[in-house]
Design a protein around this motif. Structure first.
Motif, PDB file in Angstrom:
ATOM      1  N   GLY A  11      -3.392   3.520   3.648  1.00  0.00           N
ATOM      2  CA  GLY A  11      -3.165   2.266   4.355  1.00  0.00           C
ATOM      3  C   GLY A  11      -1.699   1.889   4.425  1.00  0.00           C
ATOM      4  N   VAL A  12      -0.975   2.173   3.355  1.00  0.00           N
ATOM      5  CA  VAL A  12       0.464   1.877   3.328  1.00  0.00           C
ATOM      6  C   VAL A  12       1.203   2.794   4.300  1.00  0.00           C
ATOM      7  CG1 VAL A  12       2.538   1.831   1.896  1.00  0.00           C
ATOM      8  CG2 VAL A  12       0.357   1.045   0.960  1.00  0.00           C
ATOM      9  N   ASN A  13       0.820   4.077   4.320  1.00  0.00           N
ATOM     10  CA  ASN A  13       1.439   5.016   5.264  1.00  0.00           C
ATOM     11  C   ASN A  13       1.233   4.556   6.704  1.00  0.00           C
ATOM     12  OD1 ASN A  13       2.431   6.840   3.352  1.00  0.00           O
ATOM     13  ND2 ASN A  13       0.509   7.975   3.277  1.00  0.00           N
ATOM     14  N   LEU A  14       0.019   4.136   7.031  1.00  0.00           N
ATOM     15  CA  LEU A  14      -0.280   3.660   8.380  1.00  0.00           C
ATOM     16  C   LEU A  14       0.556   2.433   8.716  1.00  0.00           C
ATOM     17  CD1 LEU A  14      -1.894   3.723  11.003  1.00  0.00           C
ATOM     18  CD2 LEU A  14      -3.696   2.399   9.841  1.00  0.00           C
ATOM     19  N   ALA A  15       0.651   1.498   7.776  1.00  0.00           N
ATOM     20  CA  ALA A  15       1.427   0.280   8.014  1.00  0.00           C
ATOM     21  C   ALA A  15       2.899   0.605   8.276  1.00  0.00           C
ATOM     22  CB  ALA A  15       1.293  -0.664   6.823  1.00  0.00           C
ATOM     23  N   LEU A  16       3.449   1.577   7.537  1.00  0.00           N
ATOM     24  CA  LEU A  16       4.852   1.940   7.725  1.00  0.00           C
ATOM     25  C   LEU A  16       5.089   2.622   9.076  1.00  0.00           C
ATOM     26  CD1 LEU A  16       5.816   3.199   4.139  1.00  0.00           C
ATOM     27  CD2 LEU A  16       6.463   1.045   5.244  1.00  0.00           C
TER      28      LEU A  16
END
Length: 253
Positions: A11-16
């Motif tokens: 989820g963090v990768n997608l947000a970045l």
């Protein structure tokens, strides 16, 4: 699939990746701001050891794409004077680079962002070949430690030209030169880029999309409205980063 991009959660990768689209569009449309907003957001979720090298490579791709799309408008005289300073600053940074204590990097970035938003601007006499070389050296050195020297580079470039498109093109070219040095500086320092390669590539591709969108919005953004909202957004994020840095220094986070 997203969890394979980096050591961070999916989820963090997608947000970045999505943030890379938005911040590249911001830089292309307004001429400044995307890199600073990106690093202060990345600092909330990434380990300090990876923050500046990963951000630098993403910004290399984003600014490189913007420079390529606007190359006809680049002020080559400014870039030619800026380049020697970049080289000097990179050499000094590689010599000085050390591992900062946990939490200090966050505080340095927050302090720099707050100064960029609310501190005094550069004097008019900074424009000129000597001033350009000095600006290139100092901002490259600064960029290696706090990541986002964009506001200072943009303030310097803004002194020498009034039209927004040449400012965007020249700024992107100068920042491309500056971020290129980070591959050598952090590689020399032992950072393993391979662990973050997937995320960096995804964010660079996203940055190209954002740049394409932002260039089409270039003339629709008013400087006054942008400055107001951008300064307060960065200020609030910087204040949160100060809290995070203090917590990490005290061993609370």
């Amino acid at each position: 699939m997203l969890e394979l991009l980096s050591p961070l959660a999916a989820g963090v990768n997608l947000a970045l990746v999505l943030l890379s689209v938005a911040t590249s569009a911001l830089s292309a449309a307004a001429g400044i701001g995307g890199g600073t907003l990106l690093i202060i957001a990345m600092a909330q979720v990434m380990p300090a050891t990876a923050l500046i090298p990963v951000h630098g490579m993403v910004q290399l791709g984003s600014n490189g794409g913007r420079a390529a799309m606007t190359w006809r408008h680049v002020r080559r005289d400014i870039v030619a004077a800026f380049l020697p300073g970049v080289i000097v600053g990179a050499v000094v940074a590689a010599w000085l680079l050390i591992r900062l204590p946990y939490g200090v990097l966050e505080l340095c970035i927050a302090a720099f962002v707050l100064y960029s938003c609310w501190g005094p601007g550069l004097p008019q006499r900074a424009v000129g070949r000597t001033g350009t070389v000095i600006a290139g050296a100092l901002t490259t050195l600064l960029s290696s430690f706090v990541g986002a020297s964009g506001p200072m580079v943009a303030s310097f470039i803004k002194l020498g030209m009034s039209e927004r498109l040449p400012r965007v093109a020249t700024f992107a070219t100068c920042m491309t030169l500056q971020h290129t040095t980070k591959a050598f500086i952090f590689g020399f320092a032992g950072f393993v880029f391979r662990d973050w390669l997937g995320l960096m590539l995804a964010m660079v591709v996203a940055g190209f999309v954002g740049t394409w969108l932002g260039l089409r919005l270039l003339n629709r953004v008013t400087d006054h409205r942008f400055d107001f909202f951008f300064k307060w957004t960065l200020t609030l994020l910087a204040l949160r980063l100060i809290w995070l840095g203090v917590a990490r220094l005290l061993g609370l986070g």
